[in-house]
Design a protein around this motif. Structure first.
Motif, PDB file in Angstrom:
ATOM      1  N   ASN A 174      43.386  38.338  52.955  1.00  0.00           N
ATOM      2  CA  ASN A 174      42.736  38.805  51.731  1.00  0.00           C
ATOM      3  C   ASN A 174      41.503  37.949  51.469  1.00  0.00           C
ATOM      4  OD1 ASN A 174      44.637  40.735  51.281  1.00  0.00           O
ATOM      5  ND2 ASN A 174      45.933  39.430  50.031  1.00  0.00           N
ATOM      6  N   THR A 175      40.389  38.600  51.329  1.00  0.00           N
ATOM      7  CA  THR A 175      39.144  37.900  51.006  1.00  0.00           C
ATOM      8  C   THR A 175      38.579  38.529  49.749  1.00  0.00           C
ATOM      9  OG1 THR A 175      38.721  37.644  53.355  1.00  0.00           O
ATOM     10  CG2 THR A 175      36.885  37.256  51.847  1.00  0.00           C
ATOM     11  N   ASN A 176      38.369  37.706  48.807  1.00  0.00           N
ATOM     12  CA  ASN A 176      37.762  38.173  47.546  1.00  0.00           C
ATOM     13  C   ASN A 176      36.387  37.551  47.417  1.00  0.00           C
ATOM     14  OD1 ASN A 176      39.977  39.640  46.818  1.00  0.00           O
ATOM     15  ND2 ASN A 176      40.945  37.974  45.707  1.00  0.00           N
ATOM     16  N   THR A 177      35.405  38.380  47.261  1.00  0.00           N
ATOM     17  CA  THR A 177      34.039  37.912  47.066  1.00  0.00           C
ATOM     18  C   THR A 177      33.564  38.423  45.711  1.00  0.00           C
ATOM     19  OG1 THR A 177      33.671  38.126  49.417  1.00  0.00           O
ATOM     20  CG2 THR A 177      31.718  37.895  48.009  1.00  0.00           C
ATOM     21  N   THR A 178      33.098  37.529  44.921  1.00  0.00           N
ATOM     22  CA  THR A 178      32.590  37.909  43.596  1.00  0.00           C
ATOM     23  C   THR A 178      31.111  37.585  43.560  1.00  0.00           C
ATOM     24  OG1 THR A 178      34.714  37.342  42.617  1.00  0.00           O
ATOM     25  CG2 THR A 178      32.838  37.542  41.137  1.00  0.00           C
ATOM     26  N   THR A 179      30.324  38.594  43.183  1.00  0.00           N
ATOM     27  CA  THR A 179      28.879  38.421  43.073  1.00  0.00           C
ATOM     28  C   THR A 179      28.495  38.690  41.629  1.00  0.00           C
ATOM     29  OG1 THR A 179      28.635  39.242  45.319  1.00  0.00           O
ATOM     30  CG2 THR A 179      26.650  39.186  43.947  1.00  0.00           C
ATOM     31  N   ASN A 180      27.868  37.742  41.032  1.00  0.00           N
ATOM     32  CA  ASN A 180      27.385  37.911  39.658  1.00  0.00           C
ATOM     33  C   ASN A 180      25.864  38.067  39.693  1.00  0.00           C
ATOM     34  OD1 ASN A 180      29.923  37.617  38.565  1.00  0.00           O
ATOM     35  ND2 ASN A 180      29.751  35.397  38.412  1.00  0.00           N
TER      36      ASN A 180
END
Length: 194
Positions: free
Chosen positions: A36-42
Motif C-alpha cells: 500500500n502506497t499513499n501519496t498525498t499532494t497538497n
C-alpha cells in the motif's frame, strides 16, 4: 467460454473481462505481497480578484507587490441614449407632420371638388338660360323674316297685277314700286336683327 454483457463492456473499454477485485488475471486475493502506497499532494492556489466596477466614466487602480492594474471605464455619458431619443422624436415629428400634410391635402382636394361642382352647376344653369334666350331670339328673327317675305310677296303680286292692268307707259313705275318694296323688306329685316 461465454462472456456476459458486463464482461464484453469491460473488454470494449480495454479492461480485463474480470475486475481485479474478483480475481482478475493479475490480482490474487490471498496474496500477501501487496503493498500500500499513499501519496498525498497538497496544492495551494491563490486567486486574487482584480475586478473593478467603474461606472459613469470612472477610473480604478489596483496593486499587488510590484504590479499595478489600471481600469479606465469610458462611457458615452448618455450620448447614445440622447441620440436615440432625438431619432425617435424626429421620426415621430416626421410622422405627425406627414399625417397633418396628408389631412390638409385631403381637405384642399375636397374643397376644390366642392367648388368645381358648384361652379359647374352655375355655369350649366347660365348656359341653359343663354341657349334658351338664343333660341327665342332665333325664333323671333325667323318669324320676322316670314312676315317680311309674306308682305313682300303680296306687294310684288299686287304690283305685278297692277302692272298687267296698266298701260305700257306705267310699267316703269311698277318696276320702281317693286324695287322700293324690296328695299323696305330688307330694311325691316335689318331692324329686327339689331
Amino acid at each position: 467460454m461465454i462472456k456476459s454483457r458486463a464482461q464484453i463492456g469491460l473488454m470494449a473499454l480495454g479492461l480485463p473481462d474480470k475486475p481485479l477485485n474478483i480475481g482478475g488475471p493479475e490480482a490474487k486475493r490471498s496474496s500477501s505481497d501487496s503493498s500500500n502506497t499513499n501519496t498525498t499532494t497538497n496544492t495551494t492556489t491563490n486567486v486574487t480578484d482584480r475586478r473593478m466596477v467603474n461606472d459613469g466614466g470612472g477610473a480604478g487602480v489596483d496593486g499587488n507587490n510590484n504590479t499595478t492594474f489600471n481600469s479606465v471605464m469610458t462611457t458615452d455619458l448618455g450620448a447614445i441614449a440622447g441620440a436615440m431619443d432625438l431619432a425617435k422624436t424626429s421620426v415621430q415629428l416626421s410622422h405627425d407632420n406627414m399625417t397633418s400634410a396628408v389631412g390638409l391635402a385631403d381637405q384642399t382636394f375636397n374643397k376644390s371638388v366642392d367648388a368645381n361642382t358648384a361652379m359647374f352647376g352655375i355655369n350649366a344653369s347660365n348656359m341653359l338660360t343663354g341657349f334658351s334666350k338664343l333660341l327665342d331670339a332665333s325664333n323671333s328673327v325667323i318669324q320676322t323674316a316670314k312676315d317680311v317675305n309674306q308682305t313682300a310677296t303680296q306687294d310684288v303680286a299686287a304690283a305685278w297685277q297692277a302692272q298687267a292692268s296698266t298701260s305700257s307707259g306705267q310699267k316703269f313705275m311698277v318696276a320702281g314700286g317693286l324695287v322700293l318694296a324690296g328695299i323696305v323688306a330688307i330694311a325691316a329685316l335689318r331692324d329686327h336683327r339689331a
